[in-house]
Write a protein that holds these residues in place. Structure first.
Motif, PDB file in Angstrom:
ATOM      1  N   PRO A 182      39.633  37.963  53.696  1.00 59.73           N
ATOM      2  CA  PRO A 182      39.624  37.472  55.083  1.00 59.73           C
ATOM      3  C   PRO A 182      39.667  35.950  55.196  1.00 59.73           C
ATOM      4  O   PRO A 182      40.159  35.414  56.189  1.00 59.73           O
ATOM      5  N   SER A 183      39.178  35.249  54.164  1.00 63.04           N
ATOM      6  CA  SER A 183      39.139  33.785  54.217  1.00 63.04           C
ATOM      7  C   SER A 183      40.472  33.128  53.874  1.00 63.04           C
ATOM      8  O   SER A 183      40.633  31.922  54.032  1.00 63.04           O
ATOM      9  N   PHE A 184      41.451  33.916  53.412  1.00 67.10           N
ATOM     10  CA  PHE A 184      42.744  33.351  53.022  1.00 67.10           C
ATOM     11  C   PHE A 184      43.524  32.857  54.237  1.00 67.10           C
ATOM     12  O   PHE A 184      43.362  33.383  55.343  1.00 67.10           O
ATOM     13  N   PRO A 185      44.424  31.894  54.048  1.00 61.04           N
ATOM     14  CA  PRO A 185      45.345  31.514  55.130  1.00 61.04           C
ATOM     15  C   PRO A 185      46.177  32.724  55.544  1.00 61.04           C
ATOM     16  O   PRO A 185      46.471  33.591  54.703  1.00 61.04           O
ATOM     17  N   PRO A 186      46.559  32.829  56.813  1.00 55.33           N
ATOM     18  CA  PRO A 186      47.333  33.995  57.277  1.00 55.33           C
ATOM     19  C   PRO A 186      48.588  34.230  56.448  1.00 55.33           C
ATOM     20  O   PRO A 186      49.361  33.307  56.201  1.00 55.33           O
ATOM     21  N   GLY A 187      48.749  35.467  56.011  1.00 52.54           N
ATOM     22  CA  GLY A 187      49.956  35.851  55.287  1.00 52.54           C
ATOM     23  C   GLY A 187      49.916  35.663  53.791  1.00 52.54           C
ATOM     24  O   GLY A 187      50.808  36.126  53.087  1.00 52.54           O
ATOM     25  N   MET A 188      48.897  34.968  53.270  1.00 51.24           N
ATOM     26  CA  MET A 188      48.876  34.699  51.830  1.00 51.24           C
ATOM     27  C   MET A 188      48.283  35.865  51.042  1.00 51.24           C
ATOM     28  O   MET A 188      47.211  36.362  51.353  1.00 51.24           O
ATOM     29  N   TYR A 189      49.013  36.278  50.004  1.00 45.98           N
ATOM     30  CA  TYR A 189      48.566  37.314  49.073  1.00 45.98           C
ATOM     31  C   TYR A 189      48.531  36.722  47.665  1.00 45.98           C
ATOM     32  O   TYR A 189      49.339  35.852  47.330  1.00 45.98           O
ATOM     33  N   THR A 190      47.628  37.221  46.847  1.00 48.71           N
ATOM     34  CA  THR A 190      47.551  36.726  45.481  1.00 48.71           C
ATOM     35  C   THR A 190      47.054  37.834  44.557  1.00 48.71           C
ATOM     36  O   THR A 190      46.804  38.962  44.995  1.00 48.71           O
ATOM     37  N   ALA A 191      46.928  37.506  43.280  1.00 48.55           N
ATOM     38  CA  ALA A 191      46.465  38.474  42.290  1.00 48.55           C
ATOM     39  C   ALA A 191      44.959  38.699  42.427  1.00 48.55           C
ATOM     40  O   ALA A 191      44.244  37.889  43.013  1.00 48.55           O
ATOM     41  N   LEU A 192      44.478  39.791  41.882  1.00 49.94           N
ATOM     42  CA  LEU A 192      43.051  40.093  41.910  1.00 49.94           C
ATOM     43  C   LEU A 192      42.297  39.153  40.971  1.00 49.94           C
ATOM     44  O   LEU A 192      42.810  38.762  39.923  1.00 49.94           O
ATOM     45  N   SER A 193      41.075  38.795  41.341  1.00 46.47           N
ATOM     46  CA  SER A 193      40.291  37.916  40.476  1.00 46.47           C
ATOM     47  C   SER A 193      38.807  38.227  40.630  1.00 46.47           C
ATOM     48  O   SER A 193      38.372  38.794  41.638  1.00 46.47           O
ATOM     49  N   GLY A 194      38.043  37.849  39.613  1.00 46.47           N
ATOM     50  CA  GLY A 194      36.598  38.062  39.661  1.00 46.47           C
ATOM     51  C   GLY A 194      35.908  37.425  38.467  1.00 46.47           C
ATOM     52  O   GLY A 194      36.514  37.231  37.405  1.00 46.47           O
ATOM     53  N   PHE A 195      34.643  37.078  38.645  1.00 52.39           N
ATOM     54  CA  PHE A 195      33.862  36.454  37.581  1.00 52.39           C
ATOM     55  C   PHE A 195      33.505  37.469  36.499  1.00 52.39           C
ATOM     56  O   PHE A 195      33.290  38.647  36.782  1.00 52.39           O
ATOM     57  N   CYS A 196      33.435  36.985  35.261  1.00 55.52           N
ATOM     58  CA  CYS A 196      32.967  37.818  34.157  1.00 55.52           C
ATOM     59  C   CYS A 196      31.462  38.025  34.291  1.00 55.52           C
ATOM     60  O   CYS A 196      30.722  37.073  34.548  1.00 55.52           O
ATOM     61  N   ASP A 197      31.016  39.239  34.124  1.00 50.55           N
ATOM     62  CA  ASP A 197      29.590  39.529  34.105  1.00 50.55           C
ATOM     63  C   ASP A 197      29.006  39.170  32.737  1.00 50.55           C
ATOM     64  O   ASP A 197      29.725  39.133  31.730  1.00 50.55           O
ATOM     65  N   MET A 198      27.712  38.924  32.708  1.00 55.93           N
ATOM     66  CA  MET A 198      27.040  38.613  31.451  1.00 55.93           C
ATOM     67  C   MET A 198      27.252  39.729  30.432  1.00 55.93           C
ATOM     68  O   MET A 198      27.047  40.899  30.730  1.00 55.93           O
ATOM     69  N   GLY A 199      27.724  39.350  29.242  1.00 53.00           N
ATOM     70  CA  GLY A 199      27.913  40.319  28.166  1.00 53.00           C
ATOM     71  C   GLY A 199      29.290  40.951  28.120  1.00 53.00           C
ATOM     72  O   GLY A 199      29.610  41.654  27.159  1.00 53.00           O
ATOM     73  N   GLU A 200      30.128  40.714  29.145  1.00 50.01           N
ATOM     74  CA  GLU A 200      31.467  41.300  29.165  1.00 50.01           C
ATOM     75  C   GLU A 200      32.463  40.457  28.378  1.00 50.01           C
ATOM     76  O   GLU A 200      32.359  39.231  28.340  1.00 50.01           O
ATOM     77  N   ASN A 201      33.458  41.132  27.781  1.00 48.31           N
ATOM     78  CA  ASN A 201      34.617  40.407  27.291  1.00 48.31           C
ATOM     79  C   ASN A 201      35.698  40.439  28.367  1.00 48.31           C
ATOM     80  O   ASN A 201      35.528  41.059  29.427  1.00 48.31           O
ATOM     81  N   VAL A 202      36.814  39.767  28.115  1.00 54.84           N
ATOM     82  CA  VAL A 202      37.868  39.654  29.128  1.00 54.84           C
ATOM     83  C   VAL A 202      38.425  41.026  29.503  1.00 54.84           C
ATOM     84  O   VAL A 202      38.641  41.333  30.681  1.00 54.84           O
ATOM     85  N   GLU A 203      38.662  41.856  28.497  1.00 54.99           N
ATOM     86  CA  GLU A 203      39.247  43.172  28.758  1.00 54.99           C
ATOM     87  C   GLU A 203      38.341  44.016  29.656  1.00 54.99           C
ATOM     88  O   GLU A 203      38.810  44.684  30.589  1.00 54.99           O
ATOM     89  N   GLU A 204      37.050  43.983  29.380  1.00 49.97           N
ATOM     90  CA  GLU A 204      36.108  44.761  30.184  1.00 49.97           C
ATOM     91  C   GLU A 204      36.055  44.249  31.619  1.00 49.97           C
ATOM     92  O   GLU A 204      35.963  45.034  32.570  1.00 49.97           O
ATOM     93  N   THR A 205      36.128  42.925  31.783  1.00 44.46           N
ATOM     94  CA  THR A 205      36.099  42.352  33.131  1.00 44.46           C
ATOM     95  C   THR A 205      37.325  42.759  33.929  1.00 44.46           C
ATOM     96  O   THR A 205      37.221  43.126  35.103  1.00 44.46           O
ATOM     97  N   VAL A 206      38.502  42.712  33.300  1.00 39.05           N
ATOM     98  CA  VAL A 206      39.736  43.101  33.988  1.00 39.05           C
ATOM     99  C   VAL A 206      39.641  44.552  34.450  1.00 39.05           C
ATOM    100  O   VAL A 206      39.914  44.869  35.622  1.00 39.05           O
ATOM    101  N   ARG A 207      39.234  45.427  33.572  1.00 43.71           N
ATOM    102  CA  ARG A 207      39.173  46.850  33.922  1.00 43.71           C
ATOM    103  C   ARG A 207      38.157  47.100  35.039  1.00 43.71           C
ATOM    104  O   ARG A 207      38.410  47.875  35.961  1.00 43.71           O
ATOM    105  N   ARG A 208      37.013  46.431  34.943  1.00 47.23           N
ATOM    106  CA  ARG A 208      35.984  46.626  35.980  1.00 47.23           C
ATOM    107  C   ARG A 208      36.444  46.089  37.327  1.00 47.23           C
ATOM    108  O   ARG A 208      36.294  46.761  38.361  1.00 47.23           O
TER     109      ARG A 208
END
Length: 338
Positions: free
Chosen positions: A209-235
């Motif tokens: 909702p905070s994005f400028p109108p019409g803008m789309y992008t890829a999914l993103s999120g912070f890594c949780d403690m103890g996760e590797n990159v692969e686990e974060t992507v899947r979660r």
């Protein structure tokens, strides 16, 4: 014997090349500045300064271009003397890099001084970093992002988490020390995955909702403690759009100063085409949908100001070239077009 001599010569030649490498010498010089306080203070008298005001960088507009001026120590002293401030402000600067000729670059935030007076004196304006990153030259963007992240870190780490006592910055700004406890604090970045999901023939983009109108992008999120990159992507993919990742591959990384200093780790993820129905998390996202190749290519040509239609709705557009999400989208297009 000849073989041994040839091998030794090869090793010596390799060592000489590395020692004389511009990059190696520059990195070692920067490390010296971080470790040797007297050397860093000396460098402040001959270095150049990028100026900020409450974390907004100073820019000058020349024609249609936005330039990032580098002020000399003498220019900084002249400006600060107008406010009856000199050395104590220079001490607040942080080291952010140096030229190939070993001229160090520092960043200094003058947020406590009158903004309009500085802008008038330097004939420019302090600009929000989000805008600045997309209008300045590509070589300046990383320096501005690094500078703001480091300045923000120092502003938010002025007290020791163990004793509550004030911490002291070293001249380079590479650490803060609590004299009471002896604890040393170093600037840190938070790892964030940014993932372009594809089902083979389409890619998935979303908006908050905070994005400028019409803008789309890829999914993103912070890594949780103890996760590797692969686990974060899947979660993250499972949480945000309800899809299960079958395979993924790394693309690239980028420092990103928002909301604080982050390391964006960019990946491509593949989900099964037969199980590609989106189940969106409405707490995180406003919309998420699949895009075909033709629609993506049209969106890459479009800018935010050209996306609004006559009926008030907005056509999809994507992050600009400086953002790593743009790189992910372009890589997907190249793969589809191959």
């Amino acid at each position: 014997m000849a073989v041994v001599c040839q091998a030794l010569h090869g090793r010596v030649s390799s060592l000489v090349c590395r020692l004389h490498s511009t990059y190696v010498r520059k990195m070692r010089y920067l490390n010296q500045l971080k470790e040797d306080d007297s050397l860093c203070r000396q460098a402040q008298t001959s270095g150049t300064f990028y100026v900020f005001h409450n974390l907004s960088p100073f820019l000058q507009k020349v024609g249609k271009k936005y330039l990032v001026p580098q002020l000399s120590a003498a220019e900084m002293k002249r400006i600060l003397e107008k406010f009856q401030e000199t050395e104590q402000w220079i001490e607040k600067s942080v080291l952010i890099g140096c030229s190939d000729e070993h001229r160090p670059h520092f960043a200094l935030d003058l947020g406590a001084l009158e903004k309009s007076v500085i802008e008038s004196e330097l004939q420019g304006s302090f600009t929000d970093l989000r805008k600045a990153l997309f209008v300045v030259d590509g070589k300046d963007s990383p320096l501005l992002a690094s500078a703001q992240a480091l300045l923000r870190w120092h502003d938010s780490h002025q007290y020791c988490s163990r004793t509550g006592q004030p911490t002291q910055k070293n001249p380079a700004g590479s650490k803060r020390v609590c004299q009471a406890s002896g604890a040393t604090y170093y600037p840190q970045m938070s790892p964030v995955v940014i993932t372009l999901v594809s089902d083979g023939s389409r890619c998935l983009l979303a908006r908050q909702p905070s994005f400028p109108p019409g803008m789309y992008t890829a999914l993103s999120g912070f890594c949780d403690m103890g996760e590797n990159v692969e686990e974060t992507v899947r979660r993250e993919v499972a949480e945000e759009v309800g899809l299960e990742v079958e395979s993924l591959r790394y693309s690239a990384s980028q420092h990103w100063p928002f909301p604080s200093s982050s390391l964006m780790i960019a990946c491509h993820a593949l989900v099964g085409a037969q199980r590609a129905e989106i189940s969106m998390d409405n707490l995180e996202l406003e919309e998420a949908r699949w895009f075909g190749l033709e629609e993506i290519m049209e969106g890459l040509k479009r800018e935010s100001r050209s996306s609004k239609q006559d009926d008030g709705s907005f056509l999809p557009w994507f992050p600009p070239k400086q953002a790593i999400a743009h790189q992910l989208i372009c890589e997907w297009v190249q793969q589809q077009s191959a």
